[in-house]
Write an enzyme that holds these catalytic residues in place. Structure first.
Site, mmCIF file in Angstrom:
data_model
loop_
_atom_site.group_PDB
_atom_site.id
_atom_site.type_symbol
_atom_site.label_atom_id
_atom_site.label_comp_id
_atom_site.label_asym_id
_atom_site.label_seq_id
_atom_site.Cartn_x
_atom_site.Cartn_y
_atom_site.Cartn_z
ATOM 1 N N GLU A 1 9.074 -4.556 10.477
ATOM 2 C CA GLU A 1 9.503 -3.261 9.931
ATOM 3 C C GLU A 1 9.939 -2.308 11.042
ATOM 4 O O GLU A 1 9.269 -2.192 12.079
ATOM 5 C CB GLU A 1 8.355 -2.603 9.130
ATOM 6 C CG GLU A 1 8.723 -1.193 8.657
ATOM 7 C CD GLU A 1 7.829 -0.606 7.592
ATOM 8 O OE1 GLU A 1 6.905 -1.305 7.119
ATOM 9 O OE2 GLU A 1 8.067 0.566 7.222
ATOM 10 N N LYS B 1 -1.343 -9.381 2.669
ATOM 11 C CA LYS B 1 -0.609 -8.948 3.856
ATOM 12 C C LYS B 1 -1.483 -7.992 4.642
ATOM 13 O O LYS B 1 -2.187 -7.169 4.049
ATOM 14 C CB LYS B 1 0.709 -8.263 3.471
ATOM 15 C CG LYS B 1 1.461 -7.710 4.694
ATOM 16 C CD LYS B 1 2.876 -7.295 4.374
ATOM 17 C CE LYS B 1 3.019 -5.911 3.800
ATOM 18 N NZ LYS B 1 2.488 -4.816 4.623
ATOM 19 N N ASP C 1 -1.152 -6.156 -0.407
ATOM 20 C CA ASP C 1 -1.425 -5.515 0.881
ATOM 21 C C ASP C 1 -2.908 -5.173 1.020
ATOM 22 O O ASP C 1 -3.508 -4.654 0.065
ATOM 23 C CB ASP C 1 -0.665 -4.181 0.923
ATOM 24 C CG ASP C 1 0.316 -4.093 2.057
ATOM 25 O OD1 ASP C 1 0.298 -4.956 2.951
ATOM 26 O OD2 ASP C 1 1.110 -3.140 2.039
ATOM 27 N N ASP D 1 0.840 -1.209 0.000
ATOM 28 C CA ASP D 1 0.000 0.000 0.000
ATOM 29 C C ASP D 1 0.875 1.259 0.000
ATOM 30 O O ASP D 1 0.367 2.377 -0.120
ATOM 31 C CB ASP D 1 -1.017 -0.007 1.154
ATOM 32 C CG ASP D 1 -0.362 -0.002 2.519
ATOM 33 O OD1 ASP D 1 0.871 -0.174 2.607
ATOM 34 O OD2 ASP D 1 -1.095 0.172 3.520
ATOM 35 N N SER D 2 2.190 1.066 0.060
ATOM 36 C CA SER D 2 3.114 2.190 -0.164
ATOM 37 C C SER D 2 2.883 2.778 -1.555
ATOM 38 O O SER D 2 3.351 3.879 -1.847
ATOM 39 C CB SER D 2 4.567 1.719 -0.015
ATOM 40 O OG SER D 2 4.799 0.553 -0.797
ATOM 41 N N GLU E 1 -1.481 -5.538 8.453
ATOM 42 C CA GLU E 1 -0.675 -5.014 9.556
ATOM 43 C C GLU E 1 -1.341 -5.290 10.896
ATOM 44 O O GLU E 1 -2.569 -5.319 10.986
ATOM 45 C CB GLU E 1 -0.500 -3.492 9.387
ATOM 46 C CG GLU E 1 0.264 -3.106 8.139
ATOM 47 C CD GLU E 1 0.475 -1.601 8.006
ATOM 48 O OE1 GLU E 1 0.183 -0.836 8.965
ATOM 49 O OE2 GLU E 1 0.940 -1.182 6.924
HETATM 50 O O1 KIV Z 1 3.523 -1.142 1.658
HETATM 51 C C1 KIV Z 1 4.667 -1.591 1.608
HETATM 52 O O2 KIV Z 1 5.416 -1.332 0.662
HETATM 53 C C2 KIV Z 1 5.091 -2.448 2.706
HETATM 54 C C3 KIV Z 1 6.486 -2.893 2.809
HETATM 55 C C4 KIV Z 1 7.592 -2.195 2.304
HETATM 56 C C5 KIV Z 1 6.768 -3.946 3.793
HETATM 57 O O3 KIV Z 1 4.311 -2.792 3.517
#
Ligand code: KIV
Length: 290
Positions: free
Chosen positions: A199, A130, A100, A61-62, A132
């Site tokens: 992280e 993924k 994510d 989600d970055s 969190e």
């Molecule tokens: O959103 C992301 O890019 C991440 C990672 C870099 C672990 O969660």
């Protein structure tokens, strides 16, 4: 995404797409012998460039910050993740693709999480998701994994909680905080996660999580002892912003290369050097495109 043999790759990599079981199995006999190589990807062309070199591509989600210029990841939506997930699955044949779950799509209840995750799995063809969170998410992780949704956990500095955490500082500096993060990772692993991203923790915390849980840890700003490493691809390629976090190593300066190439193009257009005779269609010639 098919788990059937698809393409040949170089080196010791299998000639079919990596699965979550392949990733988890790397740690089956204690410490991971060959570290698991992970990077983020958001688009098909970038996935294509990276695919044969990595074990896992995370559609993080970055994407909100790196591609859309958002200040945090909180504005990313499920629809955005699904479109980027589809693109990365299309652009890859070897890496295990994980998507994510965005903020707000999984925290309310295990049932809500299941609905959102099932959409991501069905619409993108990814291998897993993924999410969190630590002990508070263990029930959800168990709910999902026992219903066919492979989960990668994410503990320590969890960017979706930036407002609660008060910033992006490394975590685990006090004994109490360190113990909390280790307990979070252990809870997520026991709930059925196939691996856990650690992280932004002080190094000994990530090292001790790696020693305690029996699924692979994937570090980012964590420890060389982790079973694998992940970074944002644009960070290592010099394609994102001017600030490079301490834990990033730059392997290229592609942002500068883009700027230099565009400057040459602009100069050619202004000087009427582009297009040249090779780039125009003469009468009776057939072009490659169009
Ligand atoms: O959103 C992301 O890019 C991440 C990672 C870099 C672990 O969660």
């Amino acid at each position: 995404m098919s788990t059937i043999a698809q393409v040949g790759t170089s080196g010791s990599m299998p000639s079919r797409r990596m699965t979550v079981r392949d990733i988890a199995a790397r740690k089956s006999a204690g410490r991971t012998a060959e570290p698991i190589v992970c990077l983020t990807a958001y688009t098909a062309p970038m996935a294509r460039f990276m695919d044969k070199h990595v074990d896992l591509l995370l559609v993080g989600d970055s994407v909100g910050m790196v591609v859309y210029g958002m200040e945090t990841t909180l504005g990313v939506t499920l629809d955005m993740m699904i479109e980027h997930g589809k693109a990365v699955v299309r652009g890859s044949t070897h890496a295990c693709v994980i998507v994510d779950m965005p903020f707000g799509s999984y925290q309310a209840s295990p049932a809500e999480a299941f609905k959102a995750c099932a959409r991501v799995m069905a619409e993108t063809g990814c291998a897993g998701i993924k999410l969190e969170g630590g002990r508070e998410m263990a029930e959800t992780v168990h709910f999902l994994t026992s219903r066919g949704i492979p989960v990668m956990g994410h503990v320590g500095l969890t960017p979706q909680s930036v407002n609660q955490l008060g910033g992006y500082r490394a975590r685990g500096r006090t004994n109490a905080e360190a113990d909390d993060i280790v307990a979070d990772a252990a809870a997520i692993a026991s709930a059925g996660a196939f691996s856990v991203v650690v992280e932004g923790t002080v190094e000994p915390v990530a090292r001790s999580i790696t020693g305690v849980i029996d699924v692979p840890t994937i570090g980012i700003g964590a420890s060389p002892a982790c079973d694998g490493q992940i970074l944002v691809a644009e960070d290592i390629l010099g394609l994102f912003g001017t600030f490079t976090p301490k834990f990033v190593k730059r392997y290229a300066e592609l942002g500068e290369a883009v700027s230099e190439a565009v400057a040459r193009y602009a100069a050619d257009v202004r000087a009427r050097r582009f297009p040249g005779p090779e780039q125009v269609f003469g009468a009776g010639t057939k072009g490659k495109r169009g």
